[in-house]
Design a protein around this motif. Structure first.
Motif, short mmCIF file in Angstrom:
data_model
loop_
_atom_site.label_atom_id
_atom_site.label_comp_id
_atom_site.label_asym_id
_atom_site.label_seq_id
_atom_site.Cartn_x
_atom_site.Cartn_y
_atom_site.Cartn_z
N VAL A 185 0.74 -1.21 0.00
CA VAL A 185 -0.04 0.05 -0.20
C VAL A 185 0.72 1.24 -0.01
O VAL A 185 1.85 1.11 0.50
N SER A 199 -0.41 4.13 6.61
CA SER A 199 -1.01 3.72 5.36
C SER A 199 -1.79 4.58 4.90
O SER A 199 -2.43 5.22 5.36
N PHE A 201 -4.20 4.42 2.65
CA PHE A 201 -5.46 3.65 2.65
C PHE A 201 -6.15 3.59 3.74
O PHE A 201 -5.65 3.33 4.78
N ASP A 202 -7.41 4.41 3.69
CA ASP A 202 -8.11 4.18 5.19
C ASP A 202 -8.49 2.81 5.60
O ASP A 202 -8.08 1.71 4.92
N VAL A 205 -10.41 0.43 2.94
CA VAL A 205 -9.79 -0.01 2.04
C VAL A 205 -8.91 -1.27 2.36
O VAL A 205 -8.67 -2.10 1.87
N ALA A 206 -7.84 -0.70 3.35
CA ALA A 206 -7.15 -1.34 3.89
C ALA A 206 -7.47 -2.94 4.36
O ALA A 206 -6.81 -4.01 4.03
#
Length: 521
Positions: A185, A199, A201-202, A205-206
């Motif tokens: 990511v 990250s 990606f929040d 999404v993670a």
């Protein structure tokens, strides 16, 4: 590491394995907590185990994880804050140099419904109340009138809605990866700590990307208990294991009965104090139930619960078969687990089907409920149960299940609450000293706690540079801070001065870093 860990939280407390290996401290068999609430064959997503750490030790745990798995394989999770309708208007007004009162008046054109913005207000016009429609009519007029002084602000705000305004760090989520997280990511670094990756990606999404997310939560109450037990040890030489505190302590239940729950985890609000005085709890199950009931929605059932406990209101069971699981809550369905257990007993649902029912009722999944209803009636018919009674039970569940609470979580938090109440009832000075020390920056809370101490006959002394114990921001290896070090002498922490020539400047640093403990008397 000196970090305290909570007894558990959420559905993980229903796992006997988690209990046996020490992840959770509440016996799920003793309290009828269900493993299938945590994991079952029909659950698609894997469950996670959220863990509470004392709020001071949480960062040490994250640093330990980084040391264990490697700095490049551990990351916290970013959060994105987007512009809502009113915040977009205020930002636009600021940039366009519109006076604040005028900007606030424009913002009032958006209906106050939570989550409402300009676009939603225009799109859902027909579903709004008449007074809200009047606001939207005015809003539409402004948007369609370039000559209106408000047009620039409102039109700009409409374009800005939904745009990311700023980023933050997820309160508890940590990602651990099998290889460099940057291979999986995009990452950035935390503004306040360059040693920790974040990250980009929040959270949603993670997880969908397949990353392992751990939730490390900080809970101040654990710090309060830890500090209170240190004071008890220092004053009385008594070692108390909070997990072995007896759950039938007379003083503790008397404290609950009298509603003296200021400073007690989850039970300190004025409303809860009132209900405690009315309920007069006598068993731990009463505390678990009240922890679940004192929430929006089910709070209206608390008077019935209290009246049934005291025999003022008759305890009624729709079917005799339901008594086994509803007896502890006096015939009222309080927990999701009760719905799950009864659906298995009354209608032969599998454990997986019972959890699906619980989830469908909680999330109002009408299609799923419509499919399960005939199965529930048919299963009950096979068990020779009255069909009208079954229908009543089903309809009651539909009405209440959206409010029904997770008993596993309620039990764990009631257990922490009981520990705090036990300490307050048996060691009031030590407990309140810890409570005040851990709320030292909250003037309103300190005032309330001091009044409570006064009512108990406990004298309160303010932080004192000569007498108080201290908390420092210290280097854990050499215990040094700002030129001062912490040493042991006669069982009491003291500050050892540096050589005289360094004294003056270091004293200034020391005094600015000092945070005093309230001492019990």
């Amino acid at each position: 590491m000196g970090v305290w860990v909570g007894p558990g939280r959420g559905s993980a407390a229903g796992s006997a394995v988690a209990y046996c290996i020490g992840i959770t401290n509440v016996d799920p068999i003793k309290y009828d907590l269900l493993f299938e609430r945590f994991l079952n064959p029909e659950r698609v997503s894997m469950p996670d185990i959220d863990i509470d750490f004392d709020d001071e030790g949480r960062d040490r745990v994250i640093k330990w994880v980084i040391e264990k798995y490697g700095q490049s394989q551990v990351a916290q999770i970013i959060t994105y804050s987007v512009l809502g309708g009113k915040s977009a208007i205020k930002d636009a007004g600021r940039v366009l140099d519109v006076p604040i009162p005028d900007t606030n008046n424009i913002a009032k054109l958006i209906p106050s419904t939570p989550g409402m913005n300009i676009a939603k207000a225009l799109a859902k016009y027909d579903k709004l109340k008449p007074e809200e429609q009047m606001l939207v009519d005015e809003m539409r007029y402004v948007l369609e009138s370039p000559d209106d002084a408000r047009h620039g602000v409102l039109a700009s705000a409409k374009k800005m809605e939904g745009c990311i305004r700023n980023t933050g760090i997820h309160a508890c989520g940590v990602i651990i990866t099998p290889e460099d997280v940057s291979n999986l990511v995009p990452v950035t670094i935390a503004a306040k700590d360059a040693d920790i990756l974040v990250s980009q990606f929040d959270n949603s999404v993670a997880e969908s990307a397949g990353l392992l997310k751990m939730d490390f939560l900080g809970l101040r109450t654990l710090t309060i208990i830890k500090d209170a037990l240190k004071l008890v040890k220092a004053r009385y030489g008594v070692d108390i294991d909070p997990d072995l505190i007896p759950l039938d302590d007379t003083k503790t239940y008397q404290l609950f009965k009298e509603g003296r729950t200021v400073g007690i985890f989850q039970y300190e609000s004025p409303g809860m104090q009132k209900y405690m005085r009315e309920l007069k709890p006598t068993v731990f199950a009463d505390l678990i139930a009240m922890n679940a009931l004192y929430r929006p929605g089910p709070i209206k059932y608390i008077p019935n619960f209290i009246n049934r406990k005291h025999g003022i209101e008759e305890i009624v069971y729709d079917l005799p078969e339901t008594e086994e699981y509803l007896k502890e809550t006096y015939g009222i369905t309080v927990y999701q687990e009760q719905v799950m257990l009864l659906s298995q007993k009354l209608a032969n649902f599998t454990k997986g089907e019972a959890d699906t029912l619980r989830k469908a009722m909680g999330k109002k999944q009408i299609d799923v409920l419509n499919k399960m209803y005939p199965k529930f009636i048919e299963g009950g018919r096979k068990n020779n149960l009255n069909e009208e009674r079954l229908e009543k039970i089903w309809n009651d569940w539909k009405a209440f299940a959206e409010y029904a609470f997770n008993k596993s979580h309620s039990t764990c938090y009631a257990f922490i609450a009981y520990q705090t109440a036990y300490l307050k009832a048996n060691y009031p000075a030590e407990y309140m000293a810890s409570v005040m020390s851990n709320n030292i920056n909250n003037t309103d809370s300190i005032t309330m706690f001091m009044e409570d101490c006064k009512s108990m006959g406990v004298d309160v002394l303010g932080p004192d540079v000569n007498e108080s114990q201290y908390k420092f921001s210290v280097n854990e290896k050499d215990r040094s801070v700002s030129g001062w070090e912490l040493s042991k002498e006669s069982g009491k922490d003291r500050v050892k001065q540096l050589p005289e020539k360094e004294k003056t400047e270091d004293l200034k640093i020391f005094m600015t870093s000092l945070r005093g403990y309230y001492l019990p008397r």
